[in-house]
Structure formats: C-alpha cells, structure tokens
Design an enzyme around this catalytic site. Structure first.
Site: not given
Length: 309
Positions: A157, A236, A260, A265, A284
């Site tokens: 990524i 994260r 994100d 969460e 997420h």
C-alpha cells in the site's frame, strides 16, 4: 464438506458470489451477523460449531481459538493484509494452521489515500456538504505540486501511495525501518520517524500496526508538525492517539484529517471527531471494491481448503 464461519464484512457483502466457489473446494460457507467485528464472547460461542474460520478484524485471541478447539475448529485464514488482531503464537501452540492474504489491496487502498489527500487539499467534501445544505461555499484550497508528504509504511500500500503522490507532483518522505534505501522508487527521500515532520504538509499512514508503533502519532509528535498539516490514515486507527489528534484539530494546529480507521470502530456517536466539519471519515472500507473482494476471498477460500486437504 467442511463448515466455515465468515466474519469479514467485505466478503459478507458479496457472500452469495463465493458459495459455489467454496463448495467446489469442499467448504460450506456460513454468514456471521456482524457490522464490523464480533466480540470474544460471541466468537467463543460460535466457533466450536465450525471447522474453519475466515477472519475479519475480529479479536482472534488465544481465548477464542481455545474455545473453538473445544469443538471442531481446526484451521483459519485472516482475510486481507493486517494481522494485528490475530494471535498467531496461540495458533502455533494449539496446532491450528493459519495464514493471511497479503498483497491483495495495494492499489485499492492507495487510491483511497490519494482521494483523501486531494479531498483535504481542496476541501471538496466541505463544498459538497455546503451545496447539499443550500449554500454555495468557495473555500480556497492548496495546490499539491511541490508540497511535501510523509508516507509511513513502504509495504504494498505504501509503495503504491508513494507513486501516486509523486504523480501529483508532490515530494515524498518515506518512513519504514524495515525497508532500506529508496525501495526502487526514484526520487524518494527517507527519514527515521519522526524526523522532518516539521517540513510536511501532509502525513499519510499506510503501515501495519504492531507493538512498536502504537500511538506513533501522539501529542509530542503533533507539536513538532508544521502548523496546518493535513493527516490521512488508511491503515489502523491506533497508530494515532485519537485524543491528541482531536485536541490538535480543535486548536487548529492540524488543519484537517481524513480517517478511514479509528481507535474504536464503528466511530462512537459521541466522538468529538463528528464535529470536525473539514475532516473526511470512512468506515474502514479502503480495500472494498468488487474486484479486490473477489480476489481476496478466492485466495482465502483456496488457502483454507488447502489446510483441510
């Protein structure tokens, strides 16, 4: 036929697409009732009834695996890249074969990171919300060419994100103690965290979470950052001390953030982040494209079937 519990939300979103593919490999898939993650108690109750488990971001702890082993659980696959929620040592001790599905979402998550950088630079989401509310806002954004962006993490990524930032004309400083040199990317600057944060206009997190980088962006580091920095996290939530970020946003030291992922969460209803109008929030969901989910789910099913065969 082996019974497999699926707790990964993106895979559940296209669940029917994978039933026949799994059946051809001797697996019978079962849906979990989950929004983001299941609790340890829920998993401990369910897993003894299944031979295999395709894991999302659930707490895949020693206690959960031990509970599963009181019944039929004998193999698992972590869907996706991140493994910070999985106790691999416990699996080894218990003799449960397990693996993840790496190198699946580099382009997809990097695309989201790029969209967030552009969105923060030009306040596109602020404009969208204003127009929807009946207004006609015209905030002055900033140009990206020549700006400095720090990218934390040079995995799949991170490397994809770096090349996209360079394509936007930005100068990139990369942080990753596990990767030496320029990672094969021309023009890439390197630094040890948190060196040079005072020079950055943007800071983008793309790294995995581990015991060494929990809250790596904290109050002390934020105080070193340039006034008006924009922060993006597609990795994260616990990489960032959320309370410190909220304070920096409230003071104006941080211009805005695009997140994100969060420390908790889904994002709690009473989180002060919800009052930050210039910020952008995700669910997420950075890896969730039709194509990527198919790719990763086929990989997870194939690897799990391999354990049984």
């Amino acid at each position: 036929m082996k019974d497999v519990l699926v707790t990964c939300p993106p895979m559940l979103g296209q669940f029917d697409r994978f039933v026949d593919f799994a059946a051809e490999k001797g697996l019978r898939l079962h849906r979990a009732n989950v929004t983001q993650i299941m609790t340890e108690d829920e998993l401990s109750e369910l897993l003894p009834n299944y031979d295999g488990w395709i894991i999302g971001d659930d707490p895949a702890t020693r206690a959960v695996f031990e509970a599963g082993q009181t019944g039929r659980l004998s193999a698992a696959v972590k869907w996706g890249i991140g493994v910070d929620n999985v106790d691999f040592a416990a699996c080894k001790d218990l003799g449960i074969p397990i693996i993840n599905t790496p190198m699946m979402f580099g382009t997809e998550v990097a695309d989201v990171a790029t969209g967030f950088v552009i969105g923060l630079a030009r306040e596109l989401f602020v404009i969208d919300r204003g127009v929807r509310a009946g207004n006609w806002p015209k905030p002055a954004g900033i140009s990206l060419g020549g700006r400095r962006v720090g990218v934390v993490g040079l995995g799949d990524i991170g490397r994809q994100t770096v090349t996209r930032m360079q394509a936007l004309g930005m100068n990139v400083v990369a942080y990753d103690p596990g990767v030496e040199g320029d990672a094969g990317i021309a023009g890439l600057e390197r630094a040890a965290w948190p060196e040079q944060v005072e020079t950055l206009d943007f800071l983008v997190f793309t790294c995995s979470l581990n015991q060494h980088n929990f809250h790596m962006l904290n109050a002390d580091v934020l105080a070193q950052c340039k006034e008006g920095i924009r922060i993006v996290n597609v990795a994260r939530g616990p990489l960032i001390d959320e309370a410190a970020l909220i304070a920096a946003l409230q003071s104006g030291h941080v211009h805005s953030a695009a997140l994100d992922v969060f420390e908790v969460e889904p994002l709690p209803a009473d989180s002060p982040l919800r009052d930050m109008d210039r910020c952008i929030f995700g669910s997420h969901n950075g890896s969730n494209t039709v194509d990527a989910v198919i790719r990763a789910s086929h990989e997870a099913i194939t690897k799990l079937a391999g354990f049984f065969s």
